[in-house]
Design a protein around this motif. Structure first.
Motif, PDB file in Angstrom:
ATOM      1  N   GLY A   1      46.592  41.594  32.926  1.00  0.00           N
ATOM      2  CA  GLY A   1      45.248  41.090  32.722  1.00  0.00           C
ATOM      3  C   GLY A   1      45.153  39.680  32.170  1.00  0.00           C
ATOM      4  O   GLY A   1      44.063  39.195  31.926  1.00  0.00           O
ATOM      5  N   GLN A   2      46.243  39.004  31.988  1.00  0.00           N
ATOM      6  CA  GLN A   2      46.195  37.663  31.413  1.00  0.00           C
ATOM      7  C   GLN A   2      45.952  36.583  32.460  1.00  0.00           C
ATOM      8  O   GLN A   2      45.219  35.643  32.224  1.00  0.00           O
ATOM      9  N   CYS A   3      46.574  36.692  33.608  1.00  0.00           N
ATOM     10  CA  CYS A   3      46.460  35.612  34.600  1.00  0.00           C
ATOM     11  C   CYS A   3      45.156  35.701  35.396  1.00  0.00           C
ATOM     12  O   CYS A   3      44.717  34.708  35.939  1.00  0.00           O
ATOM     13  N   GLN A   4      44.553  36.864  35.492  1.00  0.00           N
ATOM     14  CA  GLN A   4      43.298  37.102  36.204  1.00  0.00           C
ATOM     15  C   GLN A   4      43.386  36.752  37.688  1.00  0.00           C
ATOM     16  O   GLN A   4      42.380  36.449  38.315  1.00  0.00           O
ATOM     17  N   ARG A   5      44.559  36.782  38.257  1.00  0.00           N
ATOM     18  CA  ARG A   5      44.716  36.459  39.680  1.00  0.00           C
ATOM     19  C   ARG A   5      44.475  37.660  40.583  1.00  0.00           C
ATOM     20  O   ARG A   5      44.402  37.502  41.796  1.00  0.00           O
ATOM     21  N   CYS A   6      44.370  38.852  40.016  1.00  0.00           N
ATOM     22  CA  CYS A   6      44.168  40.038  40.855  1.00  0.00           C
ATOM     23  C   CYS A   6      42.702  40.466  40.873  1.00  0.00           C
ATOM     24  O   CYS A   6      42.400  41.629  41.088  1.00  0.00           O
ATOM     25  N   ARG A   7      41.804  39.509  40.711  1.00  0.00           N
ATOM     26  CA  ARG A   7      40.377  39.844  40.730  1.00  0.00           C
ATOM     27  C   ARG A   7      39.973  40.374  42.098  1.00  0.00           C
ATOM     28  O   ARG A   7      40.373  39.843  43.131  1.00  0.00           O
ATOM     29  N   LEU A   8      39.154  41.415  42.065  1.00  0.00           N
ATOM     30  CA  LEU A   8      38.548  41.972  43.261  1.00  0.00           C
ATOM     31  C   LEU A   8      37.256  42.644  42.831  1.00  0.00           C
ATOM     32  O   LEU A   8      36.856  42.508  41.679  1.00  0.00           O
ATOM     33  N   ARG A   9      36.598  43.328  43.726  1.00  0.00           N
ATOM     34  CA  ARG A   9      35.325  43.967  43.384  1.00  0.00           C
ATOM     35  C   ARG A   9      35.455  45.478  43.485  1.00  0.00           C
ATOM     36  O   ARG A   9      36.010  45.999  44.446  1.00  0.00           O
ATOM     37  N   VAL A  10      34.910  46.148  42.473  1.00  0.00           N
ATOM     38  CA  VAL A  10      34.792  47.597  42.488  1.00  0.00           C
ATOM     39  C   VAL A  10      33.320  47.902  42.270  1.00  0.00           C
ATOM     40  O   VAL A  10      32.743  47.494  41.251  1.00  0.00           O
ATOM     41  N   ASN A  11      32.706  48.550  43.234  1.00  0.00           N
ATOM     42  CA  ASN A  11      31.278  48.862  43.195  1.00  0.00           C
ATOM     43  C   ASN A  11      30.450  47.605  42.935  1.00  0.00           C
ATOM     44  O   ASN A  11      29.567  47.582  42.065  1.00  0.00           O
ATOM     45  N   ASP A  12      30.767  46.545  43.662  1.00  0.00           N
ATOM     46  CA  ASP A  12      30.054  45.256  43.610  1.00  0.00           C
ATOM     47  C   ASP A  12      30.202  44.523  42.283  1.00  0.00           C
ATOM     48  O   ASP A  12      29.468  43.583  42.014  1.00  0.00           O
ATOM     49  N   ARG A  13      31.134  44.923  41.447  1.00  0.00           N
ATOM     50  CA  ARG A  13      31.366  44.252  40.166  1.00  0.00           C
ATOM     51  C   ARG A  13      32.763  43.646  40.183  1.00  0.00           C
ATOM     52  O   ARG A  13      33.736  44.321  40.534  1.00  0.00           O
ATOM     53  N   GLU A  14      32.874  42.375  39.817  1.00  0.00           N
ATOM     54  CA  GLU A  14      34.166  41.707  39.821  1.00  0.00           C
ATOM     55  C   GLU A  14      35.000  42.183  38.633  1.00  0.00           C
ATOM     56  O   GLU A  14      34.538  42.148  37.484  1.00  0.00           O
ATOM     57  N   VAL A  15      36.213  42.647  38.920  1.00  0.00           N
ATOM     58  CA  VAL A  15      37.115  43.174  37.890  1.00  0.00           C
ATOM     59  C   VAL A  15      38.540  42.711  38.196  1.00  0.00           C
ATOM     60  O   VAL A  15      38.817  42.161  39.256  1.00  0.00           O
TER      61      VAL A  15
ATOM     62  N   ARG B   1      33.937  51.993  45.505  1.00  0.00           N
ATOM     63  CA  ARG B   1      34.094  51.066  46.626  1.00  0.00           C
ATOM     64  C   ARG B   1      34.896  49.862  46.142  1.00  0.00           C
ATOM     65  O   ARG B   1      34.456  49.133  45.264  1.00  0.00           O
ATOM     66  N   ILE B   2      36.074  49.670  46.708  1.00  0.00           N
ATOM     67  CA  ILE B   2      36.961  48.570  46.330  1.00  0.00           C
ATOM     68  C   ILE B   2      36.977  47.559  47.465  1.00  0.00           C
ATOM     69  O   ILE B   2      37.204  47.914  48.612  1.00  0.00           O
ATOM     70  N   GLU B   3      36.725  46.295  47.113  1.00  0.00           N
ATOM     71  CA  GLU B   3      36.763  45.211  48.096  1.00  0.00           C
ATOM     72  C   GLU B   3      37.773  44.174  47.640  1.00  0.00           C
ATOM     73  O   GLU B   3      37.668  43.652  46.536  1.00  0.00           O
ATOM     74  N   THR B   4      38.745  43.886  48.483  1.00  0.00           N
ATOM     75  CA  THR B   4      39.686  42.819  48.161  1.00  0.00           C
ATOM     76  C   THR B   4      39.078  41.491  48.583  1.00  0.00           C
ATOM     77  O   THR B   4      38.098  41.444  49.317  1.00  0.00           O
ATOM     78  N   ARG B   5      39.642  40.396  48.144  1.00  0.00           N
ATOM     79  CA  ARG B   5      39.056  39.077  48.371  1.00  0.00           C
ATOM     80  C   ARG B   5      38.800  38.781  49.831  1.00  0.00           C
ATOM     81  O   ARG B   5      37.801  38.179  50.174  1.00  0.00           O
TER      82      ARG B   5
END
Length: 89
Positions: A54-68, A80-84
């Motif tokens: 969780g430090q680099c934040q490079r694996c951001r994606l969306r789960v249920n329309d929320r960026e995580v 619902r998981i959406e990759t970039r």
């Protein structure tokens, strides 16, 4: 290589169904989104990950329309998981 890129040490006790880029897939309960994506082998989208804590934040994606961050998020049944590459917005 056609097999999974990541293998958990123990077989999961339960699986849950989630939507990955609009496609229904089963992932182990209690496994992070990042680990779940890595267990799906070559056909799964690869998140841009580096540190996995969780430090680099490079694996951001969306789960249920929320960026995580995928490495810090544990999916729930029906999420619902959406990759970039598949983000619509």
């Amino acid at each position: 290589m056609t097999g999974p890129r990541f293998r958990p040490l123990a077989a999961p006790a339960q699986w849950i169904s989630v939507q990955l880029n609009g496609e229904s897939v089963d992932v182990p309960r209690g496994m992070s989104v990042l680990a779940a994506l890595l267990t799906h082998g070559e056909d799964a989208p690869s998140p841009d990950w580096f540190c996995a804590i969780g430090q680099c934040q490079r694996c951001r994606l969306r789960v249920n329309d929320r960026e995580v961050m995928a490495c810090q998020t544990y999916p729930g049944k029906g999420d619902r998981i959406e990759t970039r590459d598949d983000w619509s917005g």
